[in-house]
Design an enzyme around this catalytic site. Structure first.
Site, PDB file in Angstrom:
ATOM      1  CG  LEU A 182     -10.994   9.495   2.374  1.00 53.16           C
ATOM      2  CD1 LEU A 182     -10.862   8.796   3.712  1.00 53.16           C
ATOM      3  CD2 LEU A 182     -11.508  10.911   2.572  1.00 53.16           C
ATOM      4  CB  CYS A 220      13.435 -17.517 -19.861  1.00 51.01           C
ATOM      5  SG  CYS A 220      11.755 -17.977 -19.417  1.00 51.01           S
ATOM      6  CE  LYS A 233      -8.589   5.338   4.614  1.00 46.90           C
ATOM      7  NZ  LYS A 233      -8.520   3.968   4.144  1.00 46.90           N
ATOM      8  CD  GLU A 250     -15.120   9.668  10.739  1.00 47.76           C
ATOM      9  OE1 GLU A 250     -15.827  10.572  11.207  1.00 47.76           O
ATOM     10  OE2 GLU A 250     -15.507   8.853   9.895  1.00 47.76           O
ATOM     11  NE  ARG A 306     -14.451   2.646  -3.475  1.00 50.51           N
ATOM     12  CZ  ARG A 306     -13.251   3.101  -3.157  1.00 50.51           C
ATOM     13  NH1 ARG A 306     -13.150   4.223  -2.499  1.00 50.51           N
ATOM     14  NH2 ARG A 306     -12.173   2.427  -3.459  1.00 50.51           N
ATOM     15  CB  CYS A 314       8.547 -18.229 -23.437  1.00 47.44           C
ATOM     16  SG  CYS A 314       8.576 -18.275 -21.625  1.00 47.44           S
ATOM     17  CE  LYS A 342      -4.248   4.863   3.897  1.00 47.65           C
ATOM     18  NZ  LYS A 342      -3.568   4.201   2.833  1.00 47.65           N
ATOM     19  CG  ASP A 382      -2.165  -0.683   1.086  1.00 50.73           C
ATOM     20  OD1 ASP A 382      -2.348  -1.259   0.003  1.00 50.73           O
ATOM     21  OD2 ASP A 382      -2.982  -0.689   2.029  1.00 50.73           O
TER      22      ASP A 382
HETATM   23  S1  IVH Z   1     -14.965   9.038   4.514  1.00 48.66           S
HETATM   24  C1  IVH Z   1     -15.835  11.018   0.367  1.00 48.66           C
HETATM   25  N1  IVH Z   1     -14.459   7.897   6.816  1.00 48.66           N
HETATM   26  O1  IVH Z   1     -11.638   4.637   3.319  1.00 48.66           O
HETATM   27  C2  IVH Z   1     -15.043  10.396   1.452  1.00 48.66           C
HETATM   28  N2  IVH Z   1     -13.927   6.710   4.843  1.00 48.66           N
HETATM   29  O2  IVH Z   1      -9.589   5.475   1.467  1.00 48.66           O
HETATM   30  C3  IVH Z   1     -15.628   9.149   1.936  1.00 48.66           C
HETATM   31  N3  IVH Z   1     -13.018   4.485   5.222  1.00 48.66           N
HETATM   32  O3  IVH Z   1     -13.706   4.576   0.516  1.00 48.66           O
HETATM   33  C4  IVH Z   1     -14.832   8.416   2.889  1.00 48.66           C
HETATM   34  N4  IVH Z   1     -13.089   4.534   7.424  1.00 48.66           N
HETATM   35  O4  IVH Z   1     -14.273   2.997   2.433  1.00 48.66           O
HETATM   36  C5  IVH Z   1     -14.400   7.790   5.479  1.00 48.66           C
HETATM   37  N5  IVH Z   1     -14.103   6.982   8.913  1.00 48.66           N
HETATM   38  C6  IVH Z   1     -14.051   6.881   7.588  1.00 48.66           C
HETATM   39  C7  IVH Z   1     -13.558   5.718   6.969  1.00 48.66           C
HETATM   40  C8  IVH Z   1     -13.515   5.681   5.580  1.00 48.66           C
HETATM   41  C9  IVH Z   1     -12.777   3.823   6.346  1.00 48.66           C
HETATM   42  C10 IVH Z   1     -12.750   3.994   3.859  1.00 48.66           C
HETATM   43  C11 IVH Z   1     -13.870   4.237   2.883  1.00 48.66           C
HETATM   44  C12 IVH Z   1     -13.249   5.005   1.749  1.00 48.66           C
HETATM   45  C13 IVH Z   1     -11.799   4.694   1.935  1.00 48.66           C
HETATM   46  C14 IVH Z   1     -10.934   5.787   1.345  1.00 48.66           C
END
Ligand code: IVH
Length: 704
Positions: A96, A422, A130, A128, A151, A452, A328, A46
């Site tokens: 995000l 190879c 993630k 909050e 999504r 190959c 992150k 990642d």
């Molecule tokens: S807000 C328009 N809040 O992270 C912004 N996303 O990397 C919407 N995720 O697709 C996202 N925890 O699936 C938001 N507290 C949180 C989250 C969160 C996990 C995920 C979400 C998003 C992804 C983006």
């Protein structure tokens, strides 16, 4: 950091270098997206992936004129599986941007302040966790949960209503009188550590699939076609936003979270309202400490501007909101022994080294393979078989080796000698010299081409893969088996399998693992694919450097398979008009053009394509509908704007598909002129370009 990131800062690049690097990044990121989303087989961490995207964004910020049509920043993930009914999200489900350091968070706050032109006002931010799960959208109408979707690619997801209804956390009915008639709750579906461990124990006993981590388990469980299976999996949900709503029940994000909580929707208990960047960072470090004691995975924090009117003004930039950012946590690491380095041969002959590790738990997941990227990476880090190494894992991608613990190195160890032949066919494997850069390609490639076996099998796997022909029932394993038996050597052979089976050349239903029903299903799935979208056909050919986006671009450019083949067969002559026409397509650079020309210059490729075209009918390309009244228009803002800042105006126009330019020319379609407009306005009038006021512009884009 990945070897693929260039050392030069964006400001040091020439325009030409930037253009080239953006093209390469678009290609690489698309490839990684495909591996991650469609094949569930990521090859980089990642962190490396984020670094590629960051680099792309940084160069685009420096050279906005070079932003490509297929820029990764305009895309989120890839298209959904076709098994479920598709759902077009009323409001897109976006992604995000990322912050990795305190400085990045400061920058975020500064950007927001600048954009909104805030002076001494407080900027309240909600912080909050993630949640490391998968996002879902829950649509309530008159308080009843009526539609649930994943999504998908952000625009179109999968209808998983029945599965979401099995989740105990999700209310099926919301009784509150204040609940708006239409309300789409957005949030994260996840699985707790305890439930995940118990599920794997159960599965092990029953000889069923073992999941690598809670996120995979949650994703696998939510995307079951039989909702009874989902019901037997302990999924949970946290709400963290909303999509379409008939009215917003609050003026701040915090208010709406509280409202959702009062309505019975689960809200994460660790969410905090913060008044300063210091406070945000304190919450980040507190939760990072707490992380290992939580019963669910989190991979960072998300910060959101609290005032909803400010969120509206901030809007979105390509795939992510300007009013939010993900901060992150650093990836988790562990120490283990490198038992071996295995060389895999890919579809285009690339030799890829894979580290075979003594299994070790990193962040709760057992790891036994790690990516080594390429030869230079092994040399740079001086990684040797038998070494003790630090392994890092971020999210659920293939882990990577960060460094060797040299103090523990065995005396007799020797540097790794990367093979020059190879391993699959014994042909020479070479690193081509890039004529333009004068540098050696990072990747060593097998020169065996058609002889190959590894390349041939990989090409066939690519042909049937999800974003190409997507033939259900024909996965990697089946392709390998058919190949072993000599039944398919090239794509066209797939379409004659049923016939040959009927003629008695072989009897698939006698093979182990195949019953009458699965054979019938496979042949039906193959039959269904005789009609195929042009872009899938082009992508399926597996031409080097042609990812999905470029395939689509080629499909759009040539319109039909006949035109495509006719033009490209002539493209072998690089001085000729066909090649030049290909090069002139916006978004196609020399690398792609050369790859296409080389592919069609080979008689055996042309023959294989001809044989394939005897079996399949690619459909003419259909362009999607344009969406906004200003899509494709070139707009110039001049004079002072009263309802929004210049940046905001530009961002909104661009998000509607318009191109914003700084100067007026014959190509300008609209000039939006505010008080104090000067020479640009005069020029527009001279050239007869449409001029409108800020209010007229707003009426136009808001459909007034
Ligand atoms: S807000 C328009 N809040 O992270 C912004 N996303 O990397 C919407 N995720 O697709 C996202 N925890 O699936 C938001 N507290 C949180 C989250 C969160 C996990 C995920 C979400 C998003 C992804 C983006």
């Amino acid at each position: 950091m990945s070897k693929t990131i260039s050392a030069k800062s964006p400001a040091q690049l020439t325009e030409k270098q930037a253009e080239k690097e953006l093209a390469r990044l678009a290609r690489e990121i698309a490839e990684h997206d495909k591996r991650y989303h469609a094949e569930d087989a990521p090859v980089i961490s990642d962190a490396d992936y984020d670094a590629l995207r960051q680099r792309n964004t940084a160069i685009e910020a420096q050279f906005p004129q070079l932003i490509r049509e297929d820029s990764p920043s305009l895309r989120v993930g890839v298209a959904p599986l076709e098994k479920f009914e598709k759902v077009t999200h009323a409001k897109p489900m976006l992604s995000l941007g990322n912050a990795f350091s305190a400085e990045d968070v400061e920058d975020f706050s500064d950007r927001v302040r600048r954009f909104l032109n805030l002076k001494d006002q407080d900027l309240i931010i909600v912080a909050e966790p993630k949640i490391d799960g998968l996002s879902a959208s829950l649509r309530y109408e008159s308080g009843s949960f009526v539609l649930g979707a994943t999504r998908g690619d952000g625009q179109v997801g999968e209808n998983v209503t029945l599965n979401l209804r099995t989740i105990a956390d999700i209310p099926k009915k919301i009784k509150s009188k204040a609940f708006p008639p239409v309300f789409e709750v957005r949030g994260e579906v996840y699985m707790s550590h305890k439930d995940f461990a118990a599920l794997n124990v159960r599965h092990e006993q029953d000889g069923k699939q073992i999941f690598a981590n809670p996120r995979n388990a949650a994703a696998g469980s939510l995307r079951q076609l039989d909702s009874k299976i989902t019901a037997s999996r302990p999924l949970r949900f946290f709400a963290h936003g909303w999509g379409e709503v008939s009215s917003v029940p609050g003026e701040t994000y915090w208010d709406v979270l509280k409202f959702m909580e009062d309505c019975g929707l689960p809200i994460n208990p660790l969410i905090k309202r913060c008044e300063s960047v210091e406070e945000i960072l304190k919450v980040h470090s507190d939760i990072e400490v707490k992380r290992s004691t939580l019963d669910y995975d989190i991979d960072g924090m998300v910060y959101k501007v609290d005032r909803l009117d400010w969120q509206d003004r901030l809007g979105f930039v390509s795939r992510a909101p300007r009013w939010a950012i993900a901060h992150k946590f650093p990836p988790e690491q562990a120490v283990t022994v490198l038992n071996d380095i295995e060389i895999q041969v890919g579809r285009t002959g690339a030799l890829t080294p894979v580290a075979k590790l003594e299994p070790i738990t990193v962040g709760g997941v057992v790891v036994s393979n790690a990516t080594l990227h390429n030869e230079d990476e092994i040399e740079r880090k001086d990684i040797r078989v038998g070494d003790t190494v630090v392994v890092q894992r971020a999210g659920d991608v293939i882990p990577q080796i960060v460094r060797v613990v040299t103090e523990e190195r065995k005396k007799k160890s020797k540097p790794f000698a990367f093979p020059e032949v190879c391993p699959a066919c014994g042909s020479h494997a070479v690193r081509e010299l890039n004529a333009k850069t004068g540098k050696l390609d990072a990747v060593r490639r097998c020169t065996g081409g058609l002889i190959c076996p590894a390349q041939a099998v990989e090409r066939l796997k690519h042909f049937v893969s999800r974003n190409a022909f997507d033939i259900e029932g024909l996965g990697d394993k089946q392709v390998e088996a058919f190949w072993q038996e000599g039944l398919i050597k090239e794509p066209a052979d797939i379409f004659t399998l049923a016939q040959r089976d009927a003629r008695g050349e072989f009897t698939l239903s006698d093979w182990e693992g195949w019953g009458e029903k699965s054979v019938t299903n496979l042949y039906r799935a193959i039959e269904d694919r005789r009609t195929i979208e042009l872009e899938r056909f082009v992508f399926g050919l597996g031409i080097r450097h042609i990812g999905e986006t470029t395939a689509r671009l080629l499909a759009k450019t040539y319109g039909s398979a006949e035109e495509f083949i006719a033009a490209l067969e002539k493209s072998g002559d690089q001085a000729g008009p066909a090649y030049q026409e290909l090069l002139s397509v916006d978004g196609i650079g020399e690398t792609v053009a050369e790859a296409v020309a080389e592919f069609f210059a080979e008689a055996h490729n042309r023959d294989a394509v001809d044989r394939l075209l005897e079996q399949v009918r690619p459909q003419a390309f259909e362009a999607p509908n344009e969406e906004s009244p200003v899509t494709g228009k070139t707009v110039v803002f001049t004079g002072s704007l009263e309802k929004m800042t210049r940046n905001e105006a530009k961002a909104r126009a661009e998000s509607l598909g318009a191109k914003v330019s700084g100067s007026v020319s014959k190509k300008t379609d609209i000039v939006v002129a505010g008080p104090g407009a000067g020479s640009k306005l005069t020029k527009a009038q001279e050239l007869g370009v449409a001029v409108m006021s800020e209010d007229e512009w707003l009426d136009l884009i808001e459909g007034g």
